[in-house]
Enzyme design. Sequence first.
Site, PDB file in Angstrom:
ATOM      1  N   HIS A  83       0.830  -1.209   0.000  1.00 28.32           N
ATOM      2  CA  HIS A  83       0.000   0.000   0.000  1.00 28.32           C
ATOM      3  C   HIS A  83       0.866   1.261   0.000  1.00 28.32           C
ATOM      4  O   HIS A  83       0.547   2.237  -0.679  1.00 28.32           O
ATOM      5  CB  HIS A  83      -0.935   0.016   1.203  1.00 28.32           C
ATOM      6  CG  HIS A  83      -1.868  -1.146   1.248  1.00 28.32           C
ATOM      7  ND1 HIS A  83      -2.686  -1.406   2.327  1.00 28.32           N
ATOM      8  CD2 HIS A  83      -2.121  -2.136   0.339  1.00 28.32           C
ATOM      9  CE1 HIS A  83      -3.389  -2.500   2.089  1.00 28.32           C
ATOM     10  NE2 HIS A  83      -3.056  -2.961   0.893  1.00 28.32           N
ATOM     11  N   HIS A 241      -9.125  -2.434  -5.109  1.00 23.34           N
ATOM     12  CA  HIS A 241      -8.041  -2.752  -4.181  1.00 23.34           C
ATOM     13  C   HIS A 241      -7.035  -3.706  -4.820  1.00 23.34           C
ATOM     14  O   HIS A 241      -5.831  -3.589  -4.588  1.00 23.34           O
ATOM     15  CB  HIS A 241      -8.556  -3.356  -2.877  1.00 23.34           C
ATOM     16  CG  HIS A 241      -7.441  -3.569  -1.897  1.00 23.34           C
ATOM     17  ND1 HIS A 241      -6.912  -2.538  -1.148  1.00 23.34           N
ATOM     18  CD2 HIS A 241      -6.702  -4.674  -1.604  1.00 23.34           C
ATOM     19  CE1 HIS A 241      -5.920  -2.992  -0.423  1.00 23.34           C
ATOM     20  NE2 HIS A 241      -5.768  -4.289  -0.681  1.00 23.34           N
ATOM     21  N   ASP A 245      -3.051  -3.097  -5.127  1.00 22.84           N
ATOM     22  CA  ASP A 245      -1.997  -4.073  -4.812  1.00 22.84           C
ATOM     23  C   ASP A 245      -1.075  -4.300  -6.006  1.00 22.84           C
ATOM     24  O   ASP A 245       0.152  -4.398  -5.853  1.00 22.84           O
ATOM     25  CB  ASP A 245      -2.623  -5.406  -4.402  1.00 22.84           C
ATOM     26  CG  ASP A 245      -3.108  -5.416  -2.959  1.00 22.84           C
ATOM     27  OD1 ASP A 245      -2.764  -4.493  -2.193  1.00 22.84           O
ATOM     28  OD2 ASP A 245      -3.846  -6.349  -2.598  1.00 22.84           O
ATOM     29  N   HIS A 268      -0.643 -11.170  -4.901  1.00 21.29           N
ATOM     30  CA  HIS A 268       0.761 -10.787  -4.751  1.00 21.29           C
ATOM     31  C   HIS A 268       1.712 -11.796  -5.397  1.00 21.29           C
ATOM     32  O   HIS A 268       2.691 -11.408  -6.043  1.00 21.29           O
ATOM     33  CB  HIS A 268       1.105 -10.623  -3.272  1.00 21.29           C
ATOM     34  CG  HIS A 268       0.332  -9.544  -2.594  1.00 21.29           C
ATOM     35  ND1 HIS A 268       0.410  -8.223  -2.998  1.00 21.29           N
ATOM     36  CD2 HIS A 268      -0.538  -9.565  -1.568  1.00 21.29           C
ATOM     37  CE1 HIS A 268      -0.380  -7.491  -2.241  1.00 21.29           C
ATOM     38  NE2 HIS A 268      -0.967  -8.277  -1.366  1.00 21.29           N
TER      39      HIS A 268
END
Length: 316
Positions: A83, A241, A245, A268
Amino acid sequence: MNLAKQQQTIGASIGFNGVGVHSGEAVELTLHPADAGTGVVFQVTTPSGGIREIKAVSANVSSTDLATVVGEPNGPGVATIEHLMAALYAMEIDNVIVEIEGREVPIMDGCSHAFVQSIREAGFVPQLAARRYVRVLKPVRVEMGSAYGEYRPHDSTRFEIDIDFSSAAIGRQSFKADLTPDLFCEEISRARTFGFMKDVERLWASGHALGSSLENSVVIGDDDGVINPGGLRYVDEFVRHKALDAIGDQALAGARILGCYRSYRGGHRLNAMALQALLSDPTAFEMVEVPVRTGTRARRELSIGAASPAYEPQKL
């Protein structure tokens, strides 16, 4: 295409206090202006009281289990950096020292908004060094089952993110946009991390989500509805979101990327795999400086070999 010529740092030091979303521990973090060419460097206090510097680049990623972690697998490291990295990357901050007392970047309210606001208040300082870019030359794709992440040539920094959850609260969502500071501030920065109530006990048992709460996470209950009293900030907050990421994970390239990153059902781990696949193939990208002139565009090619230490692939 309107690309900045110069590197930038922040105009003043900025302090943050909070808790780690996974560790649940208190954290103090301070951003400091840094010289041109520094990049983003974390300064971590070791148990012996020393300072360990960890550069935020792909080669230093040690884990992608629910968050992006840089540092040594069994030594000093910093978790959940995505973030903060997204805010720095989107706000076009090239050089900053991140002093941290703790082992995880504070979650704040679950997104990048607090970081963005403070960076804007501190201001921007142009530096006498050209900004470097990774220009994508050909498609590069990685897959994990039905999920995939890929880079494609594009004349700006673009993200095309698709998610597909069985939960009726999420379903299939898509977000596509060229990244600019204003776009990030208005359309992405306030999108919070999210999770399912049914997974809480499993996460706690594995040492994760110990600092998670309705103040910093969107939570989907057992009835498949959002249980946060204020509801969602965007109707498609979940995919936004995921875009946030992806931006934070791409920031680990060590230079800004000129290209389109596309993902389907990504996270991720997939983001890191795609970035490493790109940077491991010298035929897939080139390092350039792209000054913008009225009516013309000049490109200066840089030596890929000179930058190669930041681009060594490793196991995730």
